[in-house]
Enzyme design. Sequence first.
Site, PDB file in Angstrom:
ATOM      1  N   GLY A   1       0.836  -1.210   0.000  1.00  0.00           N
ATOM      2  CA  GLY A   1       0.000   0.000   0.000  1.00  0.00           C
ATOM      3  C   GLY A   1       0.862   1.248   0.000  1.00  0.00           C
ATOM      4  O   GLY A   1       2.074   1.194   0.195  1.00  0.00           O
TER       5      GLY A   1
ATOM      6  N   GLY B   1       2.580   3.828   1.455  1.00  0.00           N
ATOM      7  CA  GLY B   1       3.058   4.130   2.801  1.00  0.00           C
ATOM      8  C   GLY B   1       3.504   5.566   2.948  1.00  0.00           C
ATOM      9  O   GLY B   1       3.679   6.075   4.053  1.00  0.00           O
ATOM     10  N   ARG B   2       3.711   6.218   1.811  1.00  0.00           N
ATOM     11  CA  ARG B   2       4.182   7.610   1.913  1.00  0.00           C
ATOM     12  C   ARG B   2       3.771   8.419   0.693  1.00  0.00           C
ATOM     13  O   ARG B   2       4.473   9.352   0.301  1.00  0.00           O
ATOM     14  CB  ARG B   2       5.687   7.631   2.070  1.00  0.00           C
ATOM     15  CG  ARG B   2       6.398   6.853   0.976  1.00  0.00           C
ATOM     16  CD  ARG B   2       7.777   7.339   0.872  1.00  0.00           C
ATOM     17  NE  ARG B   2       8.595   6.470   0.041  1.00  0.00           N
ATOM     18  CZ  ARG B   2       9.857   6.673  -0.124  1.00  0.00           C
ATOM     19  NH1 ARG B   2      10.440   7.672   0.462  1.00  0.00           N
ATOM     20  NH2 ARG B   2      10.545   5.876  -0.889  1.00  0.00           N
TER      21      ARG B   2
ATOM     22  N   GLY C   1       6.672   7.786   6.446  1.00  0.00           N
ATOM     23  CA  GLY C   1       5.810   8.421   5.445  1.00  0.00           C
ATOM     24  C   GLY C   1       6.475   9.555   4.679  1.00  0.00           C
ATOM     25  O   GLY C   1       5.829  10.256   3.913  1.00  0.00           O
TER      26      GLY C   1
ATOM     27  N   ASP D   1       4.921  -4.285  -7.269  1.00  0.00           N
ATOM     28  CA  ASP D   1       4.213  -3.109  -6.746  1.00  0.00           C
ATOM     29  C   ASP D   1       4.718  -1.824  -7.395  1.00  0.00           C
ATOM     30  O   ASP D   1       4.130  -0.767  -7.197  1.00  0.00           O
ATOM     31  CB  ASP D   1       4.343  -3.020  -5.221  1.00  0.00           C
ATOM     32  CG  ASP D   1       5.785  -3.086  -4.761  1.00  0.00           C
ATOM     33  OD1 ASP D   1       6.466  -4.085  -5.075  1.00  0.00           O
ATOM     34  OD2 ASP D   1       6.253  -2.139  -4.100  1.00  0.00           O
TER      35      ASP D   1
ATOM     36  N   ASP E   1       7.626   4.737  -9.909  1.00  0.00           N
ATOM     37  CA  ASP E   1       8.222   4.551  -8.587  1.00  0.00           C
ATOM     38  C   ASP E   1       9.736   4.411  -8.662  1.00  0.00           C
ATOM     39  O   ASP E   1      10.289   3.313  -8.642  1.00  0.00           O
ATOM     40  CB  ASP E   1       7.613   3.315  -7.901  1.00  0.00           C
ATOM     41  CG  ASP E   1       6.756   3.750  -6.726  1.00  0.00           C
ATOM     42  OD1 ASP E   1       6.520   4.959  -6.583  1.00  0.00           O
ATOM     43  OD2 ASP E   1       6.326   2.879  -5.946  1.00  0.00           O
TER      44      ASP E   1
HETATM   45  P1  AMP Z   1       9.333   1.632  -2.696  1.00  0.00           P
HETATM   46  O1  AMP Z   1      10.545   0.796  -2.648  1.00  0.00           O
HETATM   47  O2  AMP Z   1       9.576   3.115  -2.580  1.00  0.00           O
HETATM   48  O3  AMP Z   1       8.478   1.307  -3.886  1.00  0.00           O
HETATM   49  O4  AMP Z   1       8.490   1.270  -1.399  1.00  0.00           O
HETATM   50  C1  AMP Z   1       8.006  -0.016  -1.100  1.00  0.00           C
HETATM   51  C2  AMP Z   1       6.931   0.089  -0.047  1.00  0.00           C
HETATM   52  O5  AMP Z   1       7.448   0.680   1.133  1.00  0.00           O
HETATM   53  C3  AMP Z   1       5.726   0.920  -0.460  1.00  0.00           C
HETATM   54  O6  AMP Z   1       4.590   0.347   0.076  1.00  0.00           O
HETATM   55  C4  AMP Z   1       6.043   2.265   0.166  1.00  0.00           C
HETATM   56  O7  AMP Z   1       4.873   3.011   0.397  1.00  0.00           O
HETATM   57  C5  AMP Z   1       6.715   1.863   1.467  1.00  0.00           C
HETATM   58  N1  AMP Z   1       7.645   2.884   1.963  1.00  0.00           N
HETATM   59  C6  AMP Z   1       8.855   3.215   1.470  1.00  0.00           C
HETATM   60  N2  AMP Z   1       9.437   4.202   2.174  1.00  0.00           N
HETATM   61  C7  AMP Z   1       8.566   4.526   3.168  1.00  0.00           C
HETATM   62  C8  AMP Z   1       8.568   5.470   4.236  1.00  0.00           C
HETATM   63  N3  AMP Z   1       9.595   6.303   4.445  1.00  0.00           N
HETATM   64  N4  AMP Z   1       7.485   5.490   5.054  1.00  0.00           N
HETATM   65  C9  AMP Z   1       6.446   4.659   4.881  1.00  0.00           C
HETATM   66  N5  AMP Z   1       6.386   3.749   3.885  1.00  0.00           N
HETATM   67  C10 AMP Z   1       7.424   3.669   3.052  1.00  0.00           C
HETATM   68 MG    MG Z   2       6.824   1.483  -4.680  1.00  0.00          MG
END
Ligand code: AMP
Ligand code: MG
Length: 486
Positions: A81, A83-84, A116, A244, A254
């Site tokens: 989901g 997360g940020r 976040g 994702d 992303d």
């Molecule tokens: P990403 O590698 O950026 O695609 O992130 C993978 C997952 O981790 C996704 O669900 C993001 O929303 C979550 N995520 C990454 N960094 C953060 C953060 N600093 N705070 C909360 N969720 C995060």
């Molecule tokens: Mg992502």
Amino acid sequence: MRFKQDFFEQLDGFYSQAYPQGISNPHWLGWSDAAAKLIGLDKPNHELLMQLSANAAAPGASYYAQVYSGHQFGGYTPRLGDGRSIILGEAIGPDGAWDVALKGGGPTPYSRHGDGRAVMRSAVREFLVSEALAALSVPTTRALAVIGSDLPVWRESQETAAITVRLAKSHIRFGHFEYFCYSEKGAPDKLTQLLNFTITQHFPHLTTDAAGYKQWFVEVVQLTAKMIAHWQAVGFAHGVMNTDNMSIVGDTFDFGPFAFLDTFKESFICNHSDHDGRYAFGQQPGIGLWNLKRLAQALPPIIASDDLIAALNTYQPSLVNHYVSLMREKLGLSTDSDLDNAEQEKQDLAFISQFTVMLENNQLDYTNSLRKIGTIDISSQHSLLRDDMLDVHQFDSWFQAYQSRVGQVSDVAAWQHERNQHNPKYILRNYLAQEAIIDIEEKADNSKLLQLQQLLTRPFDEQPEMNDFAKRPPQWGQGLVMSCSS
Ligand code: AMP
Ligand code: MG
């Protein structure tokens, strides 16, 4: 910004409401006029700065975070989901609607242990690369702006938070379908609801019945193949091709530790955490198919297996077809010959691969070598490219084949000009992004960022005063590996 709220209104249960939290002392680090136009905006102003830094409500925004899951580095995570990243809604533009999301806008119900937030360096990189890829005609999400702040965030050390304002035709990922297939809430009705929404919004030429579903998956396979063909042709490594991070409309999505190739290397890994090279540059075509198979595994409740397999079987030919046609434009290989298309494509693919092997053997810069194609007089034995080769015999035999493949060129200047329209002079090299980031970090000076952004909106144009930006990285900037912490 004028919003509609189709996702929010029609897909209750596919998201959670999440309000962004403002960042302190917000200031524009970057703004994209081209992205602004997409949603009918013009110049940045104070009101927008307050809204997009989450210090004021944006009229008409709904504020929500979507739920999805995904395969990360080969293993399934049942719930991820946003997360940020908090979506405001679909902003209506002259040629369609774009989701507006505040990436780094604060915690959501999906933040797990994260804060976040996004750190300035990763927000700046996402801003720059989104707009750079768009200028190279690579399908991608866009970035309206990047906003800096003095809000401290902790990674390996203390950094400051920033927000990238992302525009996406859709935020629906392969992982959305995986989530609604495997979660207990799953069951075919939710999947069907999601698929109907996806088709109505993003594949409006298709029907929402069995025939439409079948064709939809064929199109997703081919859009993905096309996107990855672009990456391979332009020398782009995404770095985190988890399901994702795969957009259902085939946009590059992303950004994490991405990189453009400097020296050509199939095994190039840009992600510090990718110890096995799962997402190495040369692995991307295969991983694209692996990811599509994970998507296909989530669809049998609504699409027949035979149809899914038939669609998957179009992936490789489609990718090769797009890749070869992009490389033909770069190298100037015209296609009106007597050979049948399939045979010509096979021969050209082998020929292109000889070219990249030669670049790899000679440790040459991918972008600069291709740009030199635009200096070649095809009738002459001498070329700038030859000067770069250690093994000139290998080059000469390749060049002879090249000359006969290209054939007669009546207007050399026009042929060279055409090559320069397909081989960029300027790309977002990691070291250039890094220099811009260091200036912001150390001197609160974003002028390099702005200069780089301007440059990359016209990557094919000679901009003589900017020649230094086309150089290979200096010693410190060679093989920069980016960490995943962002
Ligand atoms: P990403 O590698 O950026 O695609 O992130 C993978 C997952 O981790 C996704 O669900 C993001 O929303 C979550 N995520 C990454 N960094 C953060 C953060 N600093 N705070 C909360 N969720 C995060
Ligand atoms: Mg992502």
